[in-house]
Design a protein around this motif. Sequence first.
Motif, mmCIF file in Angstrom:
data_model
loop_
_atom_site.group_PDB
_atom_site.id
_atom_site.type_symbol
_atom_site.label_atom_id
_atom_site.label_comp_id
_atom_site.label_asym_id
_atom_site.label_seq_id
_atom_site.Cartn_x
_atom_site.Cartn_y
_atom_site.Cartn_z
ATOM 1 N N GLY A 162 1.063 -1.099 0.322
ATOM 2 C CA GLY A 162 -0.401 0.092 -0.078
ATOM 3 C C GLY A 162 0.591 1.296 0.171
ATOM 4 O O GLY A 162 0.563 2.508 -0.524
ATOM 5 N N TYR A 220 -3.890 -1.547 -2.922
ATOM 6 C CA TYR A 220 -5.080 -2.359 -1.679
ATOM 7 C C TYR A 220 -4.280 -3.880 -2.163
ATOM 8 O O TYR A 220 -5.149 -4.356 -2.662
ATOM 9 N N THR A 256 -7.115 -4.630 13.386
ATOM 10 C CA THR A 256 -6.702 -3.404 14.570
ATOM 11 C C THR A 256 -5.178 -2.987 14.223
ATOM 12 O O THR A 256 -4.944 -1.676 14.875
ATOM 13 N N ASP A 302 -5.119 -0.959 11.035
ATOM 14 C CA ASP A 302 -5.807 0.111 11.516
ATOM 15 C C ASP A 302 -5.097 1.241 12.518
ATOM 16 O O ASP A 302 -4.850 2.212 11.879
ATOM 17 N N LEU A 303 -4.144 0.315 13.572
ATOM 18 C CA LEU A 303 -3.762 1.868 14.174
ATOM 19 C C LEU A 303 -2.177 2.460 13.706
ATOM 20 O O LEU A 303 -1.577 3.331 13.399
ATOM 21 N N THR A 313 -1.365 1.738 9.912
ATOM 22 C CA THR A 313 -2.165 3.444 8.984
ATOM 23 C C THR A 313 -2.824 4.142 9.272
ATOM 24 O O THR A 313 -3.408 5.827 9.225
ATOM 25 N N GLY A 314 -3.215 4.217 10.891
ATOM 26 C CA GLY A 314 -3.631 5.617 11.455
ATOM 27 C C GLY A 314 -5.179 5.940 10.912
ATOM 28 O O GLY A 314 -5.414 6.830 11.253
ATOM 29 N N ARG A 315 -5.569 5.570 10.968
ATOM 30 C CA ARG A 315 -6.814 4.947 10.231
ATOM 31 C C ARG A 315 -7.960 5.466 11.199
ATOM 32 O O ARG A 315 -7.822 5.422 12.787
ATOM 33 N N SER A 316 -8.842 6.896 11.274
ATOM 34 C CA SER A 316 -9.411 7.146 12.524
ATOM 35 C C SER A 316 -10.404 6.219 12.444
ATOM 36 O O SER A 316 -11.923 6.755 14.226
ATOM 37 N N GLU A 317 -10.355 5.923 12.072
ATOM 38 C CA GLU A 317 -12.625 4.901 12.707
ATOM 39 C C GLU A 317 -12.235 2.913 11.970
ATOM 40 O O GLU A 317 -11.355 2.511 11.164
ATOM 41 N N LEU A 318 -12.344 1.951 13.184
ATOM 42 C CA LEU A 318 -11.705 0.931 12.962
ATOM 43 C C LEU A 318 -12.670 -0.069 11.915
ATOM 44 O O LEU A 318 -13.595 0.264 11.837
ATOM 45 N N PHE A 319 -11.935 -0.212 10.684
ATOM 46 C CA PHE A 319 -13.020 -1.246 9.930
ATOM 47 C C PHE A 319 -12.161 -2.600 9.161
ATOM 48 O O PHE A 319 -12.724 -3.384 8.814
ATOM 49 N N PHE A 326 -13.661 -5.647 10.651
ATOM 50 C CA PHE A 326 -14.773 -6.225 10.321
ATOM 51 C C PHE A 326 -14.821 -6.569 9.086
ATOM 52 O O PHE A 326 -15.135 -8.217 8.700
ATOM 53 N N GLU A 385 -15.460 -2.778 2.662
ATOM 54 C CA GLU A 385 -14.884 -1.514 2.267
ATOM 55 C C GLU A 385 -15.275 -0.704 1.743
ATOM 56 O O GLU A 385 -15.828 0.246 1.980
ATOM 57 N N ALA A 444 -15.595 2.591 4.650
ATOM 58 C CA ALA A 444 -14.993 3.463 3.259
ATOM 59 C C ALA A 444 -16.028 4.246 2.708
ATOM 60 O O ALA A 444 -14.961 5.575 2.632
#
Lengths: 186, 284
Positions: free
Chosen positions: A23, A29, A58, A61-62, A64-70, A73, A111, A115
């Motif tokens: 990525g 992706y 998790t 997401d942590l 890459t610093g995403r503001s929401e956890l997806f 899922f 996704e 997203a």
Amino acid sequence: MFLQKIIEFTVLGVAVLVELLAGSIFFLYCPLAVLVVVYYSRADSFPAAMFDAVIAGTVIDLVTGRSELFSPFLLLIAIFAARIVLRREPDSLLECSLAGAAAAFGAVIAETVFAGTSGVLHFIAVAIFCCAAGALAMPVTVAALDGIGRLFGTELFMPERPASLDARRAARNRRVRLAADRRGRP
Amino acid sequence: MNQIKEKNSGRWLKIAAVGILLLLALAGYDSLRRRAGRFFGDFFYPYLSVARAGVDRISDTTLLLYSRLELAARVEQLMAANRALAAQNVTTAEVLRENAELRRLASLPSSLQWRYLACEVILRDPVHWDRRLTVGRGRADGLQPGCAVFSVTSDGRPILVGLIGEVADHSAEVVTVLNPELRITVGLSASGAIGVLNASERRQGGVGIPVGMLPASLKYTPGESVITTGFEQGIPRGIKIGEMLSVDPVDELFSSRLQLSGELKPAAQLNSIRFLMAALPQER
């Protein structure tokens, strides 16, 4: 069991790292973690794969610093989708391909929900591409991870079955034994 | 039979445990991101930086594919650019000296000095690639949350890319201007208006970034430059952000609106960014 878990987490860690690098460097992706958790949903157990999905998602997401956890899922939906298609032990690589395509489709839907997407046509194009990529990548993943599994003597996604000639020979021997038993009865 | 029941109950117990783990991760993700996110950033930093170093090496090697004549022409171009920049530097130094003298005469405190730090992008999220990126500099290099990050065009003009968000020891997250979470004040160079980036009811989705809180009493022209105001502590004044695309029309007779919204086109080319500069404020 312990060795299985060590190999599982190592493979998952490498998959997450490759996904992040792909990525980052190529803007690609490349959800390798999806394929790995789908593999372990069959090779290990379904709850263990769910646990792997939550942890790996998790971490992705942590980092890459995403503001929401997806991502958890996304991974969970992918393994559920693969489970629906592959309810029993796979016999051929074609079944692995179907499971890979189903997992990729589940991931694309997740996704899109989390997203957002820029239109129906874009969604269809991405879904077709991802299903094709999943269908091609899953057999390769199964072959590679089954190779590692055979090397370390752990559980496999596609366990080796006796060849059909051997199976027929075994069945014949069984029939002969049964007939001999019947003859031997008073 | 009992064994099968026990096996099934154990299986459901495990699935329930995973569900609880997922709920915990979901509920505490925000605080987890603040505390553990940078830890993971530091953990993955060596792998990411090694991969980036490999890519840089390949990129450097491709330079050798040029012929000697092409390389010589490029060196000539760079030397010419360096000469122009050196001349600009002399002029800027003279302006700075004059500014310091005037401030001394007017008994004003000296202006804030800046130190600039070159950073390389080491990680980008392929899903939200234009909203966040990670650079290979961190607390150890003096980066702090809120520092401005900008790219420099080929003719030497700085363009604001975003602000530093979370900072780890060797890596830092950059929240870009396209991220709706980034809210800073912006100045419009022609009208002299001050607005706030991403503070508008307009939704992001097209090419523009929403700008809100623009005074309704001023006249706006499409295409006017939008720059930083310097109101925020870590952002130097006058860095270009983009150009105004449009501002809401106002009916002067009947409208009672005091503030308007508009859209600006960002100048930063986020799809091809590799190197960035971070501005670090120095003590007066």
